[in-house]
Design a protein around this motif. Structure first.
Motif, PDB file in Angstrom:
ATOM      1  N   THR A 230     -46.397-126.430  34.108  1.00 40.34           N
ATOM      2  CA  THR A 230     -47.177-125.952  32.960  1.00 40.34           C
ATOM      3  C   THR A 230     -48.670-126.240  33.114  1.00 40.34           C
ATOM      4  OG1 THR A 230     -46.722-127.995  31.742  1.00 40.34           O
ATOM      5  CG2 THR A 230     -45.257-126.116  31.343  1.00 40.34           C
TER       6      THR A 230
ATOM      7  N   GLN B 176     -48.558-122.748  35.968  1.00 45.32           N
ATOM      8  CA  GLN B 176     -48.174-121.615  35.132  1.00 45.32           C
ATOM      9  C   GLN B 176     -48.214-120.315  35.922  1.00 45.32           C
ATOM     10  OE1 GLN B 176     -50.025-121.459  31.104  1.00 45.32           O
ATOM     11  NE2 GLN B 176     -50.857-123.459  31.628  1.00 45.32           N
TER      12      GLN B 176
ATOM     13  N   LEU C 120     -41.988-123.160  29.057  1.00 45.67           N
ATOM     14  CA  LEU C 120     -41.253-122.690  30.230  1.00 45.67           C
ATOM     15  C   LEU C 120     -40.070-121.805  29.835  1.00 45.67           C
ATOM     16  CD1 LEU C 120     -41.291-125.961  32.353  1.00 45.67           C
ATOM     17  CD2 LEU C 120     -42.362-123.781  32.986  1.00 45.67           C
TER      18      LEU C 120
ATOM     19  N   SER D 250     -44.036-128.443  26.534  1.00 43.04           N
ATOM     20  CA  SER D 250     -43.987-127.871  27.883  1.00 43.04           C
ATOM     21  C   SER D 250     -42.644-127.199  28.142  1.00 43.04           C
ATOM     22  CB  SER D 250     -44.232-128.966  28.926  1.00 43.04           C
ATOM     23  OG  SER D 250     -45.537-129.475  28.819  1.00 43.04           O
TER      24      SER D 250
END
Length: 306
Positions: free
Chosen positions: A9, A14, A40, A36
């Motif tokens: 993240t 990312q 995801l 986080s």
């Protein structure tokens, strides 16, 4: 392929996760927090809760995946040696889990480990005993793992991985310029910084995990060496500030802390072998184009822990 990604993240992570998903891979992302994990999952990735300090979570991710990309690193430079030790322990734990599997394991390093003042290539000899290269012990581990049945390789990132959302070194330089009322370089400013757009870097990580060779080094350097003076001038133009030269003696007071040493580093870097062997063709905007587009005019504080 099912790929376990640490630092999933972060700014680069990312983009790597999205690059892998877009290419049809499954992703398992390491998540330290609920926020986080939710980010995801919203992308369609699987989640393992944990951190670089949580060795069991790392081993689990390595066991469940067909390949691993290690991007996590805490860039709190007040605890740099401690953070390099944490990374090294994580690399060892993941690597030990992968021994004999021939699974790919891509670790992250920086081009700053290369010899300074001359063009650094993928096969340049690294001085692992140089105190400046304390983090490179994790890169050295790749050679050990490559001899034990792990398809381990290294992606060396340019000191600036740029693009919208970047709050790392170029952002720091813009903050320093704003605080001082001028954008500066050291001496003649002809020392070089390589650079890469984060989406080009993400593409390289995917190619490395898909096609990387055991023991190989790959350079995420779309631009091999931008004169630091050009960076300072672009920042000055973007921020509406004068551009000045500082002597080496004046630099610490202007740049403050570790950035004084970093701003004077000459780190020209070649990615010729990387581009040829992995068919990596960088195509995104250049660093100066991003600076001129105004993406470093914001005042958000830098967050480098990934």
């Amino acid at each position: 392929m099912r790929v376990f990604v640490t630092g999933a993240t972060g700014f680069i992570g990312q983009a790597v996760v999205q690059e892998l998903l877009d290419a049809g891979h499954e992703v398992i992302g390491l998540a330290r927090s609920e926020k986080s994990a939710a980010a995801l999952q919203a992308k369609g990735a699987h989640v393992i809760r944990g951190s670089l300090e949580d060795i069991e979570s790392l081993k689990r991710g390595a066991r469940e995946a067909d390949g691993v990309i290690n991007l996590a690193f805490n860039h709190d430079f007040t605890k740099y040696e401690e953070n390099t030790n944490t990374e090294y322990a994580a690399v060892q734990a993941i690597g030990a889990t992968l021994i004999g599997t021939n699974k790919p394991f891509v670790i992250t390093m920086g081009t700053l480990v290369l010899p300074k003042g001359k063009l650094g290539a993928e096969d340049s000899v690294i001085d692992y005993d140089d105190p400046f290269n304390v983090r490179a012990k994790s890169e050295k581990e790749v050679d050990i793992l490559a001899a034990q049945g792990v398809r381990a390789s290294v992606v060396r990132l340019s000191p600036t991985v740029h693009g919208p959302g970047d709050f790392a070194f170029i952002h720091m330089l813009s903050q320093i310029a704003r605080e001082n009322g001028e954008s500066a370089y050291i001496g003649n400013g002809l020392n070089h910084w390589p650079a890469v757009h984060r989406l080009d870097a993400a593409h390289l990580y995917r190619l490395a995990v898909e096609k990387g060779v055991a023991g190989a080094r790959y350079h995420a350097a779309a631009e091999g060496g931008i004169p630091f003076k050009d960076i300072a001038e672009a920042l000055g133009q973007s921020l509406g500030l004068p551009v000045v030269s500082k002597t080496p003696e004046e630099a610490p007071a202007y740049f403050k802390g570790f950035m004084a040493a970093l701003a004077g580093v000459d780190n020209p870097t070649s990615s010729k072998k990387t581009q040829e062997t992995l068919e990596w063709i960088p195509s995104r905007s250049t660093l100066l184009e991003d600076i001129q587009a105004g993406i470093y005019k914001g005042e958000k504080s830098a967050t480098l822990s990934v």
